[in-house]
Every structure is written in C-alpha cells, then in structure tokens.
Design an enzyme around this catalytic site. Structure first.
Site, PDB file in Angstrom:
ATOM      1  N   HIS A 248     -58.620   6.685  -0.877  1.00 20.87           N
ATOM      2  CA  HIS A 248     -57.363   6.320  -1.556  1.00 20.87           C
ATOM      3  C   HIS A 248     -56.252   6.159  -0.526  1.00 20.87           C
ATOM      4  O   HIS A 248     -55.549   5.157  -0.497  1.00 20.87           O
ATOM      5  CB  HIS A 248     -56.902   7.436  -2.504  1.00 20.87           C
ATOM      6  CG  HIS A 248     -57.691   7.574  -3.756  1.00 20.87           C
ATOM      7  ND1 HIS A 248     -57.904   6.541  -4.624  1.00 20.87           N
ATOM      8  CD2 HIS A 248     -58.295   8.652  -4.307  1.00 20.87           C
ATOM      9  CE1 HIS A 248     -58.614   6.983  -5.656  1.00 20.87           C
ATOM     10  NE2 HIS A 248     -58.867   8.260  -5.485  1.00 20.87           N
TER      11      HIS A 248
ATOM     12  N   HIS B 108     -63.470  10.637  -0.428  1.00 19.57           N
ATOM     13  CA  HIS B 108     -62.895   9.987  -1.606  1.00 19.57           C
ATOM     14  C   HIS B 108     -61.360   9.945  -1.502  1.00 19.57           C
ATOM     15  O   HIS B 108     -60.749   8.879  -1.639  1.00 19.57           O
ATOM     16  CB  HIS B 108     -63.328  10.753  -2.859  1.00 19.57           C
ATOM     17  CG  HIS B 108     -62.767  10.238  -4.142  1.00 19.57           C
ATOM     18  ND1 HIS B 108     -63.508   9.542  -5.059  1.00 19.57           N
ATOM     19  CD2 HIS B 108     -61.510  10.317  -4.664  1.00 19.57           C
ATOM     20  CE1 HIS B 108     -62.747   9.227  -6.083  1.00 19.57           C
ATOM     21  NE2 HIS B 108     -61.525   9.678  -5.878  1.00 19.57           N
ATOM     22  N   GLU B 109     -60.774  11.095  -1.210  1.00 16.32           N
ATOM     23  CA  GLU B 109     -59.312  11.145  -1.137  1.00 16.32           C
ATOM     24  C   GLU B 109     -58.785  10.313   0.025  1.00 16.32           C
ATOM     25  O   GLU B 109     -57.785   9.604  -0.109  1.00 16.32           O
ATOM     26  CB  GLU B 109     -58.816  12.594  -1.019  1.00 16.32           C
ATOM     27  CG  GLU B 109     -59.086  13.463  -2.237  1.00 16.32           C
ATOM     28  CD  GLU B 109     -58.564  12.867  -3.537  1.00 16.32           C
ATOM     29  OE1 GLU B 109     -57.575  12.115  -3.511  1.00 16.32           O
ATOM     30  OE2 GLU B 109     -59.174  13.131  -4.593  1.00 16.32           O
TER      31      GLU B 109
ATOM     32  N   GLY C 225     -38.621  16.145 -24.665  1.00 14.67           N
ATOM     33  CA  GLY C 225     -38.145  16.812 -23.459  1.00 14.67           C
ATOM     34  C   GLY C 225     -37.084  16.060 -22.688  1.00 14.67           C
ATOM     35  O   GLY C 225     -36.675  16.478 -21.621  1.00 14.67           O
ATOM     36  N   THR C 226     -36.622  14.920 -23.232  1.00 13.87           N
ATOM     37  CA  THR C 226     -35.619  14.163 -22.501  1.00 13.87           C
ATOM     38  C   THR C 226     -34.211  14.688 -22.750  1.00 13.87           C
ATOM     39  O   THR C 226     -33.254  14.184 -22.169  1.00 13.87           O
ATOM     40  CB  THR C 226     -35.660  12.672 -22.874  1.00 13.87           C
ATOM     41  OG1 THR C 226     -35.792  12.564 -24.293  1.00 13.87           O
ATOM     42  CG2 THR C 226     -36.816  11.980 -22.197  1.00 13.87           C
TER      43      THR C 226
ATOM     44  N   THR D 156     -32.098  17.315 -28.103  1.00 12.70           N
ATOM     45  CA  THR D 156     -31.495  18.492 -28.720  1.00 12.70           C
ATOM     46  C   THR D 156     -30.296  18.955 -27.912  1.00 12.70           C
ATOM     47  O   THR D 156     -29.245  19.298 -28.458  1.00 12.70           O
ATOM     48  CB  THR D 156     -32.522  19.627 -28.791  1.00 12.70           C
ATOM     49  OG1 THR D 156     -33.729  19.098 -29.318  1.00 12.70           O
ATOM     50  CG2 THR D 156     -32.025  20.750 -29.651  1.00 12.70           C
TER      51      THR D 156
END
Ligand code: ADP
Ligand code: ZN
Length: 637
Positions: free
Chosen positions: A445, A441-442, A223-224, A227
């Site tokens: 963080h 919990h969040e 995906g970089t 192509t």
C-alpha cells in the site's frame, strides 16, 4: 458517535400548578387504601367468629352454656362453655345480631343474674371512638407518605403515570451552553442567530407583523453537534430548554405518544419563551405513506405534534428545534410552511472546524509543550465533533494512566488510534510467515502511494494488530483539506488500495483474506466512479445510482435498467483490473525497495512516513519515468 447528551440533562419536578392535582390524587389513593385495608381486616376478623342466630344464643343462654358475653349496640358476641374450655388459640367465639327492640341493658342484667360474665355496650362505643381515631391517623400517615413520594418522583410514579408521563421530558432552566462551546458550524449559527434574537424580543417581530418560523430542522450526521447547537441557542437566548427524543414518544403504550406531545407543549407554554428540542424526529415524523413502515401509534403521535405546532401562538416565543439525520423520510406535512420549514445543515467539520473543536475540548485540559493540535486535526478527516471530544478525553485518561501531569502529543495520537482504529492489541500472536505477509501487504500500500503522483503522503505504517481486526494499517494524511477529488486521484487511491494484494501476489504468489477490506473499499470507490461521478469512458456522464441517505451512510442504490447494471458491473471490474495491474507493475519494478522496506518494518513494527520516504529517495535513481497517460479530469460541480 452515539448521542450521549442525555446525561447532562436535569430532571425537573413539575411546575407548581400541578401540586393541587397531586394532593387530590394522594387523598383518593389514601382513602382507597384504607377502605381496602378495612375490608380485608373485617373479612379476616369476621372469620374468627362463628355466625349464629339469636335463637342459638337464647338456647345457649337457657341451657346455661354461656361463658362470656359482650353486648354491643347492634350485635352480641358470646363464647360457649365448650369453647372456653379449649386452648386459647383454638377458642372460637360466636356472634349474632341484636334484634331490634331487645334492650341490651336488660339482657345484660339478666345474664349477670345468671352468673354469666358479661360486658355492656359502653365498651363498644369506646372502641368506635378509638377506631375513628385509628383510621384518621392511618389516613394522615398514608397521605403524607404518598405526597412525599409523588414529590420525590417529580410527579411521576404511581399517580400521574398514566397519560401524564413526564418522565422523558427534560427541562433545563439554563443550559449553560453558548455558541462559544460550539466549534465551527458558522453557517448553522448564523441561521440560528435570528431565532435567538426573536426569543430575546418577540415584540420587535410581531410589531412589524413578521411571522417567525415556529420550527427549524437541524440536519446532520450523528455526533455533529445538533443537540449542542440547540442547547446553545437556548443558552444564548437565556431561555429554558425542553428536550425529548422522538423515540421516547413512541416506545410505550398506544396513545401515550400523543399525550406526551400534548403534555410537552403544555409545559413549554407555561414557561415560554423557551426552546423545545425534539431529537431523532424521524422516529415520530416519518412519512405516513407507509413506505418506511409507519404504524398507527406513530401516526397518532405525529398528528398530535402537527396539531400542537399549529396551535401555539408564535408571539409567545416558543421555538421548536428538531434534529434528524434522515430528512428524506420525514412526512411532508412536517416540512410545510409554518412548521419545520427551515432546514439547517450541520455538517461534518472541515480541517478548521476540527481544529476548533479540539481547541474547545482541550480548553480545560493541561497540554504539554509538544502538542500540535493541527496535526491531529489533519489526521482526523471525516471525524465528527463527538469523535474528537472522545479522542481528547481518551488522551487525558491515558496521560493519567501513565502518571503524567499533562497530555502530550503521543497521548493524542494513540487515542486517535483507539477511537478511530480500535486499541492496539498486543497479544495477537501471528506466525512469522503471517507477519511477513502483513508487512509486505502494508508496504505494498505504502509504496504505491509513495511512488505515485496524486497520492496523499503516507504518515505511518504499522503491523501492530488492532482490536478492530486489522492486522496492520497504513495511514495517509492529507496535507490540506480537500473537497474535490480528480479522477486521477481516485485512480491512484484505487491502486493504493489494491497495492496490498498486489504485494502478496508479486512476492509470495498467494492471496490472503487480509485484503478483503481493501477490496471492498476499492470496489465501492470504483462503483461510485462509474455510477455517480461519471468517470467511466463507456457509460460516460450517465448517473446510474442515487444516494438515498446522504446524512447517514450515503448508501447508493442502483437506478437503471438491468442491461445497464450489467454494463456497470463490467466497467467496475475493468477499472479494478486496470488498477490492480498497475499496482503490480509498480511493485515489480521496485521489488528491491519493497523487500528493503518490508524487512525493516518487520523488525521495527511501526515506521513513520519520513522513514519510508528516506528509503524511497535513496532508491530514486532506479525509478523509471512515470508514463501515465493523460486522463479526463473530474468535472467540477
Ligand atoms: P448530535 O446531537 O448531532 O448527535 P451532539 O450534539 O449530541 O451530537 O454531540 C455530542 C458531543 O460531541 C457534544 O456533547 C460535544 O461534546 C461534541 N461536539 C459535537 N460537535 C461539536 C462542536 N461543533 N463543537 C464542540 N463540540 C462538539
Ligand atoms: Zn490492506
């Protein structure tokens, strides 16, 4: 991130030169079909008659048992009176050969004299002409039918299908893609520039005696835009673009791969100068030493490929580009001088690259005033071009769904979450207790991140569940693109990762499964610090793991003695324990802040980084001095 570039290729019919061959095949097949049909027809029609001998016929004639007779040039067809008496459907005529020397006309006259109904062979002659006409017509119809079929299928289909197999070769006369369509990747473009120049004017190079590489290898994650780059080279040089995927070579029958390779190069040579692009070359080009499980079919294909690359005349202007994300497994023979000896790295885009990619993909999209692409680019660190293209498209779709005329910032942010974190799932029902746990919990963080130095600012906290399985998440957004992390930053990241579990423990005294992903990531990071970054005191600068697959998932494998491996594990555990203790300390010391923010999040479900910082700043007076010991810095490479 899958390669989905195939939809944009056209399937081209064969070049003109193959037409003669196809007419020949059509003739042969038409004839064969007619012969087969005639044989079947004769077998069926013969079985309608009983075969008898001439004596049988004479007997029937003498006993006056004949009802009807047809005499042909070489056989006699007759019906006995018994048969004639039957129902027409059950009547069965007999036939016998007409012996040489017997005059059919005389026989017929004799029969007429006996009062038998008889026909001469003239009728039989007639039918011969008719049947010739009939066959000719059938042939003509079949022939045109077959020919139109071969054309429509571009030379594929019933004929051409064996050993010719052009189905998977795509040719585009003009790709319509130029370097303008490829954002970033300046180094790759620069390396490819020479190839473009060469395709424009091969004589310039051959006049001096310079030999240009026949091939270049584009290396980078899926995906970089490998192509896309290859197509752009063709577009810039204005030459046809052949593409085939390595996996197409080896998927079918034994021997097919090699013949496909031969075919591909034959076709290319006819229209040179041109670009041949082989995607996923590792599928054919993997090392023949069997370490990665090669097989004879693949080997045969690879040998053919090497042959073809060596075989074509470079002055003709054929350039072979190949893409892979696993250059390390390629056969050394492929990488030898004169083959794919140039390696062009196609990296994941940096901030500027992502911004440019977003710009390229929003060129044809109506954006409203409030759109800030830089913000999106900042949030998408690590995303590849294909992700960003997908993100923009999702945003446009969302705008249409919402009945708007232009895409706004919210569309982009929401689709960022769709593409990166799965879609918001409104119907996951959590119990109140679970919601509290997730909320703490969040915030655990987020608070650790907000209260620590060396951390990236929090931009969003949410407890809206996502289909990806996350019940909530905390998003951190770097202020600027970073290429190096210091040991302190990594330690802060560890604390932040473990802050969720720490909050559960500090507030509720429980441990939930919700922390599994955090723990996994923290462990991975701690292990990398010990084994690869030389950031552990005990093991020092010794590297104990190597990455095998830098461009795919960067998985590392241990590369040390068992005793050392044991020591590594202990060291990893020590680092994690220390980070966890720190996180717990931070949260215990800021317990009231933790409660406040968590309750607020519980009500609002999603809060921004600014809202979080407002709480933190109001609370600042209670914040104790951060007394972190000075630790060694990451060594710059
Ligand atoms: P690869 O071959 O490396 O897997 P592709 O070239 O197929 O990747 O990229 C897939 C799509 O992602 C492209 O069609 C394009 O829309 C988008 N894309 C990838 N890289 C870029 C880039 N640098 N600039 C613009 N678009 C890109
Ligand atoms: Zn978590």
């Amino acid at each position: 991130m899958e390669n989905n570039h195939k939809d944009s290729h056209n399937q081209k019919p064969n070049p003109e030169n193959d037409r003669g061959k196809h007419i020949g095949t059509a003739v042969i097949i038409s004839l064969a079909l007619i012969l087969l049909f005639t044989w079947v027809y004769n077998t069926i029609s013969d079985s309608q008659y009983t075969q008898t001998t001439y004596t049988d016929f004479l007997q029937a004639m003498e006993s006056g048992n004949l009802s009807e007779v047809v005499i042909g040039p070489d056989r006699i067809l007759y019906m006995t009176k018994e048969e004639a008496a039957k129902e027409p459907a059950q009547q069965k005529a007999s036939y016998t050969g007409l012996p040489v020397g017997i005059d059919g006309d005389a026989l017929l006259r004799e029969l007429h004299a006996m009062g038998v109904d008889g026909d001469s062979k003239i009728l039989e002659d007639n039918s011969l002409i008719i049947s010739i006409l009939y066959y000719a017509m059938m042939f003509a119809i079949l022939f045109f039918f077959m020919r139109s079929m071969t054309r429509r299928m571009g030379g594929e289909g019933m004929m051409g299908g064996f050993g010719k197999s052009k189905a998977k070769v795509y040719m585009e006369k003009q790709t319509g893609v130029t370097f303008k369509d490829v954002a970033g990747q300046d180094e790759a473009k620069e390396s490819l520039q020479e190839i473009i120049d060469f395709l424009h004017n091969p004589q310039k190079y051959t006049a001096i005696g310079a030999k240009l590489p026949k091939g270049a290898l584009l290396v980078g994650s899926p995906g970089t835009g490998k192509t896309l780059l290859a197509k752009a080279v063709a577009g810039e040089a204005d030459v046809p673009f052949f593409s085939i995927s390595g996996s197409d070579f080896v998927e079918m029958f034994v021997g097919m791969g090699a013949s496909r390779v031969r075919d591909l190069f034959q076709q290319a040579q006819k229209v040179a100068p041109c670009i041949i692009f082989i995607d996923e070359i590792d599928a054919v080009g993997r090392s023949r030493d069997n370490r990665y499980g090669s097989n004879s079919e693949q080997e045969q294909t690879l040998n053919q490929l090497l042959n073809e690359i060596d075989g074509f005349e470079p002055s003709k202007g054929i350039v072979c580009l190949a893409a892979t994300n696993r250059p390390e497994i390629l056969d050394k023979a492929l990488l030898r001088p004169g083959r794919f000896d140039r390696r062009i790295i196609v990296d994941r885009p940096n901030l500027q690259g992502r911004l440019d990619t977003l710009k390229v993909h929003t060129r044809k999209i109506k954006l409203s005033e409030d759109v800030d692409l830089r913000k999106i680019a900042q949030a998408t660190a690590g995303a590849v071009g294909a992700d960003l293209a997908n993100l923009v498209n999702e945003a446009a779709l969302r705008a249409v769904r919402k009945g708007r005329k232009a895409v706004n910032q919210e569309d982009l942010l929401v689709s960022f979450e769709t593409v990166i974190a799965g879609t918001e799932k409104k119907n996951t029902v959590l119990t109140d207790m679970e919601k509290r746990l997730v909320s703490y919990h969040e915030v655990g963080h987020a608070l650790v991140a907000a209260l620590e130095k060396h951390s990236q600012p929090v931009s969003k906290i949410t407890i809206v569940p996502h289909t990806s399985g996350a019940l909530g998440y905390t998003m951190q957004m770097p202020e600027e693109e970073k290429f190096l992390s210091t040991a302190d930053e990594l330690r802060t990241e560890l604390k932040t990762l473990l802050g969720g579990r720490a909050a559960e423990q500090v507030v509720f005294g429980v441990q939930t499964t919700g922390a599994s992903n955090d723990i996994q990531r923290a462990t991975g990071l701690a292990r990398a610090m010990v084994t690869q970054y030389g950031m552990s005191e005990k093991l020092g600068l010794m590297s104990t793991a190597s990455t095998s697959n830098q461009y795919l998932d960067g998985q590392a494998y241990m590369d040390c003695s068992q005793a050392t491996a044991h020591e590594v594990d202990q060291e990893v555990k020590a680092i994690l324990d220390k980070a966890y203790t720190e996180a717990k300390r931070i949260l215990t010391e800021n317990r009231s802040l933790l409660d406040e923010v968590s309750e607020y999040l519980l009500v609002k479900e999603t809060i921004t980084g600014d809202e979080l910082m407002a709480y933190v700043n109001a609370d600042k007076k209670q914040l104790p001095e951060n007394t972190e010991e000075v630790t060694e810095e990451a060594i710059e490479e």
